[in-house]
Design a protein around this motif. Structure first.
Motif, PDB file in Angstrom:
ATOM      1  N   GLN A   1       0.513  -1.392  -0.039  1.00 55.13           N
ATOM      2  CA  GLN A   1      -0.076  -0.396  -0.131  1.00 55.13           C
ATOM      3  C   GLN A   1       1.139   1.049   0.396  1.00 55.13           C
ATOM      4  OE1 GLN A   1      -3.442   0.154  -0.174  1.00 55.13           O
ATOM      5  NE2 GLN A   1      -3.509   1.969  -0.707  1.00 55.13           N
ATOM      6  N   GLU A   2       1.586   1.182   0.808  1.00 56.01           N
ATOM      7  CA  GLU A   2       2.821   2.280   1.083  1.00 56.01           C
ATOM      8  C   GLU A   2       3.423   2.993  -0.228  1.00 56.01           C
ATOM      9  OE1 GLU A   2       7.668   3.761   1.650  1.00 56.01           O
ATOM     10  OE2 GLU A   2       6.574   2.005   3.114  1.00 56.01           O
ATOM     11  N   GLU A   3       3.991   1.902  -1.782  1.00 57.69           N
ATOM     12  CA  GLU A   3       4.191   1.457  -2.477  1.00 57.69           C
ATOM     13  C   GLU A   3       3.661   1.842  -4.020  1.00 57.69           C
ATOM     14  OE1 GLU A   3       5.837  -2.691  -3.317  1.00 57.69           O
ATOM     15  OE2 GLU A   3       8.131  -2.402  -2.149  1.00 57.69           O
ATOM     16  N   PHE A   4       2.328   1.664  -3.337  1.00 59.09           N
ATOM     17  CA  PHE A   4       1.734   2.096  -4.481  1.00 59.09           C
ATOM     18  C   PHE A   4       0.935   3.753  -4.102  1.00 59.09           C
ATOM     19  CE2 PHE A   4      -3.169   3.049  -5.096  1.00 59.09           C
ATOM     20  CZ  PHE A   4      -3.685   2.718  -6.611  1.00 59.09           C
ATOM     21  N   ASP A   5       0.666   3.741  -3.013  1.00 60.44           N
ATOM     22  CA  ASP A   5       0.322   5.642  -2.678  1.00 60.44           C
ATOM     23  C   ASP A   5       1.985   6.629  -3.079  1.00 60.44           C
ATOM     24  OD1 ASP A   5      -2.025   4.914  -1.182  1.00 60.44           O
ATOM     25  OD2 ASP A   5      -1.022   4.680   0.930  1.00 60.44           O
ATOM     26  N   ARG A   6       2.837   5.843  -2.614  1.00 58.60           N
ATOM     27  CA  ARG A   6       4.259   6.810  -3.232  1.00 58.60           C
ATOM     28  C   ARG A   6       4.350   6.742  -4.571  1.00 58.60           C
ATOM     29  NH1 ARG A   6       8.500   4.271  -0.645  1.00 58.60           N
ATOM     30  NH2 ARG A   6       8.309   3.037  -2.655  1.00 58.60           N
ATOM     31  N   PHE A   7       3.703   5.893  -5.616  1.00 61.06           N
ATOM     32  CA  PHE A   7       3.893   5.703  -6.919  1.00 61.06           C
ATOM     33  C   PHE A   7       1.908   6.902  -7.654  1.00 61.06           C
ATOM     34  CE2 PHE A   7       0.954   4.419 -10.677  1.00 61.06           C
ATOM     35  CZ  PHE A   7       1.284   4.694 -11.279  1.00 61.06           C
ATOM     36  N   LYS A   8       1.388   6.763  -6.830  1.00 58.59           N
ATOM     37  CA  LYS A   8      -0.298   7.750  -6.866  1.00 58.59           C
ATOM     38  C   LYS A   8       1.040   8.519  -6.620  1.00 58.59           C
ATOM     39  CE  LYS A   8      -3.634   7.255  -8.304  1.00 58.59           C
ATOM     40  NZ  LYS A   8      -3.933   6.980  -8.718  1.00 58.59           N
ATOM     41  N   ALA A   9       1.060   9.737  -5.919  1.00 57.43           N
ATOM     42  CA  ALA A   9       1.698  10.523  -5.430  1.00 57.43           C
ATOM     43  C   ALA A   9       3.157  11.653  -5.965  1.00 57.43           C
ATOM     44  CB  ALA A   9       1.749  11.107  -3.569  1.00 57.43           C
ATOM     45  N   GLU A  10       4.063  10.459  -6.873  1.00 57.76           N
ATOM     46  CA  GLU A  10       4.525  10.753  -7.543  1.00 57.76           C
ATOM     47  C   GLU A  10       4.099  10.552  -9.351  1.00 57.76           C
ATOM     48  OE1 GLU A  10       7.673   8.151  -7.623  1.00 57.76           O
ATOM     49  OE2 GLU A  10       8.535   8.338  -5.810  1.00 57.76           O
ATOM     50  N   ARG A  11       2.931  10.090  -9.332  1.00 58.21           N
ATOM     51  CA  ARG A  11       2.200  11.144 -10.924  1.00 58.21           C
ATOM     52  C   ARG A  11       1.552  11.643 -11.085  1.00 58.21           C
ATOM     53  NH1 ARG A  11      -2.223   8.013 -12.402  1.00 58.21           N
ATOM     54  NH2 ARG A  11      -2.984   8.060 -14.543  1.00 58.21           N
ATOM     55  N   THR A  12       0.885  12.230  -9.604  1.00 63.82           N
ATOM     56  CA  THR A  12      -0.143  12.950  -9.907  1.00 63.82           C
ATOM     57  C   THR A  12       1.348  14.349  -9.966  1.00 63.82           C
ATOM     58  OG1 THR A  12      -1.229  11.714  -8.334  1.00 63.82           O
ATOM     59  CG2 THR A  12      -1.286  14.586  -8.390  1.00 63.82           C
ATOM     60  N   ALA A  13       1.894  14.219  -9.176  1.00 65.99           N
ATOM     61  CA  ALA A  13       3.745  15.453  -9.249  1.00 65.99           C
ATOM     62  C   ALA A  13       3.772  15.470 -10.464  1.00 65.99           C
ATOM     63  CB  ALA A  13       4.350  15.392  -8.635  1.00 65.99           C
ATOM     64  N   TRP A  14       4.291  14.760 -11.289  1.00 73.59           N
ATOM     65  CA  TRP A  14       4.186  14.504 -12.966  1.00 73.59           C
ATOM     66  C   TRP A  14       3.781  15.336 -13.275  1.00 73.59           C
ATOM     67  CZ3 TRP A  14       3.208  11.921 -17.326  1.00 73.59           C
ATOM     68  CH2 TRP A  14       4.043  12.167 -18.133  1.00 73.59           C
ATOM     69  N   LYS A  15       2.904  14.634 -13.384  1.00 74.57           N
ATOM     70  CA  LYS A  15       1.630  15.133 -14.275  1.00 74.57           C
ATOM     71  C   LYS A  15       1.205  17.244 -14.232  1.00 74.57           C
ATOM     72  CE  LYS A  15      -1.865  11.343 -15.584  1.00 74.57           C
ATOM     73  NZ  LYS A  15      -2.837  11.246 -15.539  1.00 74.57           N
ATOM     74  N   GLN A  16       1.382  17.538 -12.373  1.00 81.06           N
ATOM     75  CA  GLN A  16       1.563  18.649 -12.310  1.00 81.06           C
ATOM     76  C   GLN A  16       2.176  19.322 -12.847  1.00 81.06           C
ATOM     77  OE1 GLN A  16       1.410  18.911  -8.283  1.00 81.06           O
ATOM     78  NE2 GLN A  16      -1.314  18.452  -8.496  1.00 81.06           N
ATOM     79  N   ARG A  17       3.118  18.908 -12.775  1.00 78.90           N
ATOM     80  CA  ARG A  17       5.055  19.285 -13.393  1.00 78.90           C
ATOM     81  C   ARG A  17       5.005  19.819 -15.017  1.00 78.90           C
ATOM     82  NH1 ARG A  17       7.513  16.484  -9.599  1.00 78.90           N
ATOM     83  NH2 ARG A  17       7.414  14.884 -11.619  1.00 78.90           N
ATOM     84  N   SER A  18       4.700  18.693 -15.957  1.00 76.12           N
ATOM     85  CA  SER A  18       4.259  18.976 -17.269  1.00 76.12           C
ATOM     86  C   SER A  18       3.073  19.514 -17.741  1.00 76.12           C
ATOM     87  CB  SER A  18       4.184  17.437 -17.388  1.00 76.12           C
ATOM     88  OG  SER A  18       2.655  16.732 -17.170  1.00 76.12           O
ATOM     89  N   GLY A  19       2.209  19.945 -16.850  1.00 78.42           N
ATOM     90  CA  GLY A  19       0.727  20.359 -17.378  1.00 78.42           C
ATOM     91  C   GLY A  19       0.390  19.475 -18.333  1.00 78.42           C
ATOM     92  N   ASP A  20      -0.349  18.362 -17.652  1.00 74.76           N
ATOM     93  CA  ASP A  20      -1.293  17.349 -18.248  1.00 74.76           C
ATOM     94  C   ASP A  20      -2.834  17.930 -18.117  1.00 74.76           C
ATOM     95  OD1 ASP A  20      -1.924  15.044 -19.796  1.00 74.76           O
ATOM     96  OD2 ASP A  20      -1.099  13.248 -17.997  1.00 74.76           O
ATOM     97  N   PRO A  21      -3.116  18.087 -19.296  1.00 80.00           N
ATOM     98  CA  PRO A  21      -4.445  17.914 -18.949  1.00 80.00           C
ATOM     99  C   PRO A  21      -5.398  17.275 -18.541  1.00 80.00           C
ATOM    100  CG  PRO A  21      -4.170  17.351 -21.420  1.00 80.00           C
ATOM    101  CD  PRO A  21      -2.483  17.586 -20.797  1.00 80.00           C
ATOM    102  N   THR A  22      -4.754  16.066 -18.636  1.00 76.41           N
ATOM    103  CA  THR A  22      -6.392  14.584 -18.361  1.00 76.41           C
ATOM    104  C   THR A  22      -5.571  14.662 -16.926  1.00 76.41           C
ATOM    105  OG1 THR A  22      -4.020  13.634 -18.989  1.00 76.41           O
ATOM    106  CG2 THR A  22      -5.962  13.934 -20.586  1.00 76.41           C
ATOM    107  N   LYS A  23      -5.263  15.419 -16.169  1.00 80.11           N
ATOM    108  CA  LYS A  23      -4.848  15.435 -15.078  1.00 80.11           C
ATOM    109  C   LYS A  23      -6.077  15.477 -14.104  1.00 80.11           C
ATOM    110  CE  LYS A  23      -3.458  20.281 -14.136  1.00 80.11           C
ATOM    111  NZ  LYS A  23      -2.629  21.200 -13.530  1.00 80.11           N
ATOM    112  N   PRO A  24      -6.094  14.273 -12.350  1.00 88.16           N
ATOM    113  CA  PRO A  24      -6.628  14.127 -11.742  1.00 88.16           C
ATOM    114  C   PRO A  24      -7.563  15.145 -10.977  1.00 88.16           C
ATOM    115  CG  PRO A  24      -5.002  13.459 -11.051  1.00 88.16           C
ATOM    116  CD  PRO A  24      -4.816  13.706 -12.141  1.00 88.16           C
TER     117      PRO A  24
END
Length: 140
Positions: free
Chosen positions: A117-140
């Protein structure tokens, strides 16, 4: 010293590779690996059930666990009583150790799930941060 299985039940890269390799070699091997991946965590409970079933059946037929086949009363009542009490004490100790083992296995399962669960939560946080940095329009 930490001891853990290299191939544990579940869908992990090594398990999947072994399953695919098993299907390539001979389909029953791949099928057995798939079964282990799906139901391998239940094997310990299955083995305990078998052992308890055999122990109960042996006791019904006059075999005292731990005494061995062919042992009967020695004719000395004091020794027979002592042997029976010692065997019962050992059986109680075995039951206690089996219960501790089951509790430890449940604890380790809980730790594995918490780590996953910790690894999954870390993945989701990193993915969200990456989408915010890249300006992805499909971010959650």
């Amino acid at each position: 010293m930490r001891c853990s299985a290299v191939v544990r039940p579940g869908f992990h890269p090594l398990s999947i590779a072994l399953m695919v390799g098993g299907f390539m070699i001979a389909w029953p091997i791949g099928l057995a690996m798939l079964g282990y991946m799906l139901w391998g965590d239940r094997l310990a409970g299955f083995a305990d059930g078998l052992r308890q079933g055999f122990t109960g059946a042996a006791a019904r037929h006059g075999f005292t666990p731990g005494a061995g086949f062919g042992y009967s009363a020695t004719g000395n009542a004091a020794f027979d009583a002592y042997r029976a009490s010692e065997l019962e004490r050992l059986e109680a100790e075995r039951r206690r150790l089996d219960e501790e083992r089951r509790e430890f296995e449940a604890y380790m399962t809980h730790l594995r799930r918490a780590r996953d669960q910790e690894e999954f939560d870390r993945f989701k946080a990193e993915r969200t941060a990456w989408k915010q940095r890249s300006g992805d329009p499909t971010k959650p």
